[in-house]
Design a protein around this motif. Structure first.
Motif, PDB file in Angstrom:
ATOM      1  N   ILE A  91     -33.944 -22.113  36.269  1.00 12.31           N
ATOM      2  CA  ILE A  91     -32.581 -22.572  36.555  1.00 12.31           C
ATOM      3  C   ILE A  91     -31.569 -21.499  36.160  1.00 12.31           C
ATOM      4  O   ILE A  91     -30.674 -21.151  36.938  1.00 12.31           O
ATOM      5  CB  ILE A  91     -32.289 -23.893  35.819  1.00 12.31           C
ATOM      6  CG1 ILE A  91     -33.043 -25.047  36.478  1.00 12.31           C
ATOM      7  CG2 ILE A  91     -30.783 -24.194  35.801  1.00 12.31           C
ATOM      8  CD1 ILE A  91     -32.973 -26.356  35.708  1.00 12.31           C
ATOM      9  N   ASN A  92     -31.706 -20.960  34.957  1.00  7.01           N
ATOM     10  CA  ASN A  92     -30.774 -19.934  34.493  1.00  7.01           C
ATOM     11  C   ASN A  92     -30.869 -18.670  35.335  1.00  7.01           C
ATOM     12  O   ASN A  92     -29.849 -18.015  35.591  1.00  7.01           O
ATOM     13  CB  ASN A  92     -31.037 -19.612  33.022  1.00  7.01           C
ATOM     14  CG  ASN A  92     -30.609 -20.745  32.109  1.00  7.01           C
ATOM     15  OD1 ASN A  92     -29.697 -21.504  32.433  1.00  7.01           O
ATOM     16  ND2 ASN A  92     -31.284 -20.896  30.976  1.00  7.01           N
ATOM     17  N   TRP A  93     -32.085 -18.346  35.798  1.00  8.70           N
ATOM     18  CA  TRP A  93     -32.237 -17.163  36.659  1.00  8.70           C
ATOM     19  C   TRP A  93     -31.488 -17.370  37.979  1.00  8.70           C
ATOM     20  O   TRP A  93     -30.789 -16.464  38.457  1.00  8.70           O
ATOM     21  CB  TRP A  93     -33.724 -16.893  36.922  1.00  8.70           C
ATOM     22  CG  TRP A  93     -33.929 -15.633  37.704  1.00  8.70           C
ATOM     23  CD1 TRP A  93     -34.028 -14.361  37.218  1.00  8.70           C
ATOM     24  CD2 TRP A  93     -34.032 -15.530  39.134  1.00  8.70           C
ATOM     25  NE1 TRP A  93     -34.182 -13.462  38.249  1.00  8.70           N
ATOM     26  CE2 TRP A  93     -34.185 -14.151  39.436  1.00  8.70           C
ATOM     27  CE3 TRP A  93     -34.000 -16.444  40.182  1.00  8.70           C
ATOM     28  CZ2 TRP A  93     -34.322 -13.686  40.750  1.00  8.70           C
ATOM     29  CZ3 TRP A  93     -34.124 -15.984  41.479  1.00  8.70           C
ATOM     30  CH2 TRP A  93     -34.286 -14.619  41.763  1.00  8.70           C
ATOM     31  N   VAL A  94     -31.633 -18.553  38.563  1.00  7.23           N
ATOM     32  CA  VAL A  94     -30.925 -18.844  39.824  1.00  7.23           C
ATOM     33  C   VAL A  94     -29.408 -18.797  39.608  1.00  7.23           C
ATOM     34  O   VAL A  94     -28.670 -18.207  40.399  1.00  7.23           O
ATOM     35  CB  VAL A  94     -31.357 -20.213  40.393  1.00  7.23           C
ATOM     36  CG1 VAL A  94     -30.445 -20.633  41.545  1.00  7.23           C
ATOM     37  CG2 VAL A  94     -32.810 -20.164  40.853  1.00  7.23           C
ATOM     38  N   LEU A  95     -28.923 -19.399  38.523  1.00  7.86           N
ATOM     39  CA  LEU A  95     -27.488 -19.389  38.238  1.00  7.86           C
ATOM     40  C   LEU A  95     -26.967 -17.974  38.036  1.00  7.86           C
ATOM     41  O   LEU A  95     -25.869 -17.623  38.491  1.00  7.86           O
ATOM     42  CB  LEU A  95     -27.182 -20.235  36.996  1.00  7.86           C
ATOM     43  CG  LEU A  95     -27.371 -21.753  37.132  1.00  7.86           C
ATOM     44  CD1 LEU A  95     -27.155 -22.431  35.789  1.00  7.86           C
ATOM     45  CD2 LEU A  95     -26.443 -22.332  38.187  1.00  7.86           C
TER      46      LEU A  95
END
Length: 468
Positions: free
Chosen positions: A381-385
């Motif tokens: 999730i943090n990578w996508v954000l």
């Protein structure tokens, strides 16, 4: 209303504002009056929206327009006094003993141009922010939804003086004149194409603009996430107002192996949400024949270029401007439905095998108004954000980030500029004014010319102290 009359109203508003901008109590009274007006006329507004679309459910208009407006007013009333407070900041050491602070002040008379898909919400929501910030305002609802535009005009103009808040209606020519007026701020909600014209019209007056536009908002599903949950939440967000929502999921990205399961779950949920869809009074029609034909045309284009179109309802007999929901598989970039915002109940499915591929695809396109990602892994999730940019994000659901009063709503790049909702809307219609208050005796008095003797030494010392 003629161009001359528009200019006259604006001049009257600016004159009234110069005589005294609304204080906090007047702003609160105006917000309470607007809340009362909405409540007293909600049935008229709901009926007008129904008339504009040919069919839109009472519950949908209540849930998506009336309720959010009332909640926005409640939120503004609760926080307004705090928003308007003077904020002190730490002053520069070499300007001691001065103090420094900023305060938000109203801009003057602002213009607000609403949008047809949620005419009531998208005309009055910016007005709430403008009133809270202490401005006067002129409203221009969209001519594409004329019934609701006329009701808005009547209820606003019969309850507020023209020199404070006024509403005008008219066709495209009036919209052009409206956007060229020398407002102190211009707020527009609509398409990217028209947004460019609005910005160009405002430029000669150096009118600052907020553009709330749209774009192709993707929904990315990681292979580990529940397809059942994702399909339900994507279709709920997609089919509000039959897909005629600026933050509706525009297309889905999933691995090819999930196609059959996704199709099955989508069909189940559409049947559950809208049984007997062609007779269902809770499924909206397309706004007019032109938009219906545009959507029909992009379906034909996709099919001719090799797409597989899946009908999602049991009853497909068409009437008027009702378009039943459809999934589209085997899509390619040369299809019209992958090149423009769909704004209807058509959902393309793009097959990409990894999250990295999905993010690369999204990043190669104009920045979307919203991005939806379905995953329970915090690292991914943090990578996508961190590796995408969009106006807003909802994780593991769709659409609802726009209902968070303490989050800004707005686009980026082709999907818009500027923000509103809550404090961010208050800021949009305000000037954050910087103030420095110097004292009777100030260190800076020792730095006036001529620069001789001790003053040279002081400047040299200051230079050393300010180095990193």
């Amino acid at each position: 209303m003629s161009e001359v009359n528009l200019q006259t109203v604006l001049e009257a508003q600016k004159l009234a504002f110069r005589k005294g901008s609304p204080d906090i109590e007047k702003r609160k009274d105006s917000l309470k009056k607007l809340s009362l007006i909405i409540e007293e006329n909600k049935d008229r507004l709901i009926e007008a929206v129904y008339q504009d679309f040919g069919l839109r459910s009472r519950e949908e208009t209540l849930f998506l327009e009336i309720f959010p407006l009332q909640d926005e007013i409640r939120h503004a009333l609760k926080h307004l006094r705090d928003w308007t407070k003077r904020r002190y900041v730490r002053g520069a050491w070499f300007l001691l003993p001065s103090t420094a602070y900023y305060q938000y002040q109203p801009l003057g008379s602002v213009g607000i141009m609403g949008a047809w898909n949620y005419q009531v919400l998208l005309t009055l929501s910016p007005l709430i922010d403008a009133i809270a910030a202490g401005n006067h305002a002129i409203l221009k609802p969209s001519e594409i939804a004329p019934a609701s535009a006329e009701v808005l005009k009547e209820i606003i103009n019969s309850n507020f003086p023209k020199e404070y808040i006024h509403c005008v209606t008219g066709d495209e020519s009036l919209a052009k004149k409206f956007s060229a007026l020398p407002f102190d701020h211009l707020f527009f909600t609509g398409s990217t194409k028209i947004g460019k014209l609005i910005m160009a019209a405002a430029a000669p007056n150096l009118t600052p603009v907020t553009l709330e536009l749209g774009g192709k908002s993707p929904a990315i599903i990681h292979k580990s996430f529940s397809v059942e949950i994702a399909a339900k939440r994507i279709m709920a967000g997609k089919l509000f107002n039959a897909g005629q929502t600026c933050v509706a999921p525009d297309y889905v990205i999933i691995p090819q192996a999930l196609n059959a399961k996704f199709e099955l779950q989508v069909k189940k949920n559409v049947s559950r949400f809208y049984p007997n869809i062609t007779q269902n009074e809770q499924y909206s029609h397309i706004i007019n024949q032109d938009h219906y034909e545009r959507l029909s045309s992009i379906l034909i284009d996709a099919e001719e270029k090799g797409a597989r179109i899946v009908e999602l309802s049991d009853n497909t007999s068409m009437k008027d401007t009702l378009l039943t929901p459809k999934l589209v598989f085997n899509v390619s970039n040369d299809m019209e439905l992958m090149q423009e915002e769909i704004f209807g109940p058509i959902l393309p499915v793009l097959n990409l095998e990894t999250i990295e591929e999905a993010v690369d695809y999204v990043n190669d396109k104009p920045k979307p108004l919203a991005l939806y990602y379905f995953d329970n892994n915090e690292k991914r999730i943090n990578w996508v954000l961190n590796n995408t940019l969009s106006g807003g994000v909802t994780l593991n659901d769709t659409v609802y980030h726009l209902a968070q009063h303490n989050l800004p709503f707005g686009g980026v790049g082709a999907s818009g500029m500027g923000h509103y909702h809550g404090f961010d809307g208050f800021k949009t219609f305000s000037k954050k004014r910087a103030v420095m208050h110097q004292k009777r005796f100030a260190a800076s008095d020792m730095l006036h010319p001529p620069f001789t003797g001790i003053k040279k030494k002081l400047i040299k010392i200051m230079g050393k102290l300010t180095r990193v």
